[in-house]
Design a protein around this motif. Structure first.
Motif: not given
Length: 161
Positions: A64-69, A78-82, A133-139
């Protein structure tokens, strides 16, 4: 700047191995502590559920934190409720598990072992989630660079023909 001048930064294999080993040790220590947990069956079941809930909530919160960043850079999110569900779920998992551990009538040394292994599990879960996540983003970055290189080569070949 050309696509060939970009360098995609990656974690070293040693770091990746250390993260996986740390996570494995944390899972092992928690499993051992919970397997030999003295007390009633219901208390043991509560603690196992609490540890699994905390582990799951840690991975959800990390995502969640990484996606929102990254979404903030795009002007989305994301929505405030999520946000409430994710942060609230993590808080509830941690508080209830801590309360259950604190309230159990077991030796203080055993409580300390379970508490430290639990916190170790949570920190290694966040570290593992970040590394993956870092590996995925590097890929993804490498795939984009490769696509740009191929497009530039194709354009160069077409213009020379």
């Amino acid at each position: 700047m050309s696509a060939s001048s970009f360098v995609v930064q990656r974690d070293t294999k040693a770091w990746q191995l250390q993260v996986w080993i740390s996570f494995g040790i944390a899972v092992f220590l928690c499993a051992v502590g919970l397997a030999w947990l003295p007390g009633e069956q219901l208390e043991r079941a509560f603690m196992v559920m609490g540890y699994v809930f905390c582990l799951s909530a840690a991975f959800v919160l990390a995502k969640f934190v990484r996606d929102n960043e990254s979404a903030a850079r795009r002007g989305a999110g994301d929505t405030p409720m999520w946000k409430l569900v994710v942060w609230g779920g993590f808080a509830v998992a941690m508080v209830l598990t801590g309360w259950g551990l604190f309230g159990m009538e077991i030796n203080v040394t055993y409580k300390a072992f379970l508490g430290v292994s639990w916190l170790y599990l949570i920190t290694t879960a966040f570290t593992l989630a970040k590394m993956l996540r870092d590996r995925h983003e590097a890929d993804l970055a490498e795939a984009r660079l490769q696509g740009r290189r191929e497009a530039a080569q194709s354009a160069a070949q077409n213009s020379s023909n």
